[in-house]
Design an enzyme around this catalytic site. Structure first.
Site, PDB file in Angstrom:
ATOM      1  N   ILE A 137     -19.784 -11.781 -46.861  1.00  9.28           N
ATOM      2  CA  ILE A 137     -18.723 -10.958 -46.302  1.00  9.28           C
ATOM      3  C   ILE A 137     -18.844  -9.568 -46.926  1.00  9.28           C
ATOM      4  CG2 ILE A 137     -17.120 -12.807 -45.725  1.00  9.28           C
ATOM      5  CD1 ILE A 137     -15.661 -12.391 -48.300  1.00  9.28           C
ATOM      6  N   ASP A 138     -18.351  -8.581 -46.227  1.00 11.65           N
ATOM      7  CA  ASP A 138     -18.513  -7.198 -46.671  1.00 11.65           C
ATOM      8  C   ASP A 138     -17.822  -6.942 -48.010  1.00 11.65           C
ATOM      9  OD1 ASP A 138     -19.840  -6.695 -44.279  1.00 11.65           O
ATOM     10  OD2 ASP A 138     -18.016  -6.049 -43.255  1.00 11.65           O
ATOM     11  N   LYS A 139     -18.287  -5.922 -48.690  1.00 11.82           N
ATOM     12  CA  LYS A 139     -17.735  -5.538 -49.987  1.00 11.82           C
ATOM     13  C   LYS A 139     -16.214  -5.385 -49.937  1.00 11.82           C
ATOM     14  CE  LYS A 139     -17.772  -1.461 -53.067  1.00 11.82           C
ATOM     15  NZ  LYS A 139     -16.591  -0.752 -52.526  1.00 11.82           N
TER      16      LYS A 139
END
Length: 306
Positions: free
Chosen positions: A136-138
């Protein structure tokens, strides 16, 4: 700092750029060449082109190869919110702002560094992504399943491919969605206009997101999104595609948006079949405090419901 290689296409070297580069630069993997092309680090006659671009005799190919960066993948002691764990798999609730695995620009202090301190991990995904089955994105918070051995990794990866896992996110988006639910079926690929972004592209990879409205506010809507596929930035791009970009999203959202540390997107539910025991495992994670606080603030501005 980059290492620049310039190649003039000679007779017998015409054809698709990616295939010709693979022959001209045999020490570089095809996946690495593809990434350089996608990132605009390969130019033909001074222009960025796609991998399928056909080069001809006399064309000048310029390859800007990033100088190698030393990454020391060391275990780091750090607080981790582990919501499920056994000898084969664990599920962690990743906080907003934490990078999942080391890469250029983020050589350490990542989730993987913390996981390595906590437990042995699978080796299937390479040296810098041990145990990581999906990402998942930062600036997206929430649940991430991690494989502790290769057998578990193979099983979880197969489930993702077969679309038998359950992944539900909560997103706060701009605008008031009138429909109660819907499905966004739009293929995604790297944007031809901005190489840092993904976009809906006709010949992109299949991508499907199902959404349903949880709550409406004066100028925003809270939605639950279930992923049928798991493309990069899928929910962020799909919601923008239907003119409801995520609040706080610095990449795909409008400049005038809600304050915060990034997009209001949280992976709140994760379900999968246990790799060895065969039973269904379902875990949930509540919204982060800042996300919940913003919802409470918006409720004060929401129109009264009939």
């Amino acid at each position: 700092m980059t290492l620049q290689t310039t190649i003039t296409v000679a007779p017998g070297q015409s054809g698709r750029l990616d295939k010709q580069l693979a022959q001209l630069l045999p020490t570089v993997s095809r996946s690495q060449l593809q990434k350089w092309i996608d990132d605009g680090q390969v130019l033909v006659n001074g222009q960025a082109v796609k991998a399928k671009f056909k080069v001809k005799v006399g064309d000048v190919i310029q390859v800007d190869e990033p100088a190698p960066q030393t990454i020391d993948l060391a275990p780091e002691k750090m607080p981790l919110e582990i919501v499920y764990e056994d000898e084969d798999v664990l599920v962690v609730n990743k906080p907003q702002g934490m990078v999942v695995h080391p890469a250029a620009g983020h050589p350490n202090h990542t989730l993987v560094n913390g996981l390595l301190y906590h437990s042995p991990l699978s080796t299937i995904n390479g040296e810098f992504r041990p145990g990581i089955v999906h990402r998942i994105d930062k600036d997206t918070s929430g649940l991430l399943m991690v494989a502790k051995n290769d057998v578990a990794h193979q099983s979880l990866a197969a489930q993702l491919k077969a679309k038998t896992t359950t992944r539900e996110y909560v997103a706060l988006v701009h605008g008031v969605i009138q429909e109660q639910q819907g499905t966004i079926n739009a293929p995604l690929a790297r944007s031809p206009k901005d190489r840092k972004k993904q976009a809906v592209v006709a010949d992109g990879r299949a991508a499907v997101t199902h959404f349903r409205v949880l709550e409406r506010f004066a100028a925003y809507t809270l939605v639950a999104c279930r992923l049928e596929t798991g493309r990069t930035h899928q929910i962020r791009v799909h919601m923008k595609y239907i003119n409801h970009p995520l609040a706080g999203d610095p990449l795909y959202g409008p400049r005038k948006t809600l304050p915060g540390a990034g997009q209001y997107l949280h992976a709140r539910l994760l379900g999968f079949q246990h790799p060895k025991q065969g039973r269904r495992v379902t875990v949930t994670a509540p919204l982060p405090a800042a996300f919940q606080a913003m919802i409470e603030k918006l409720r004060k501005t929401a129109p009264k419901q009939d």
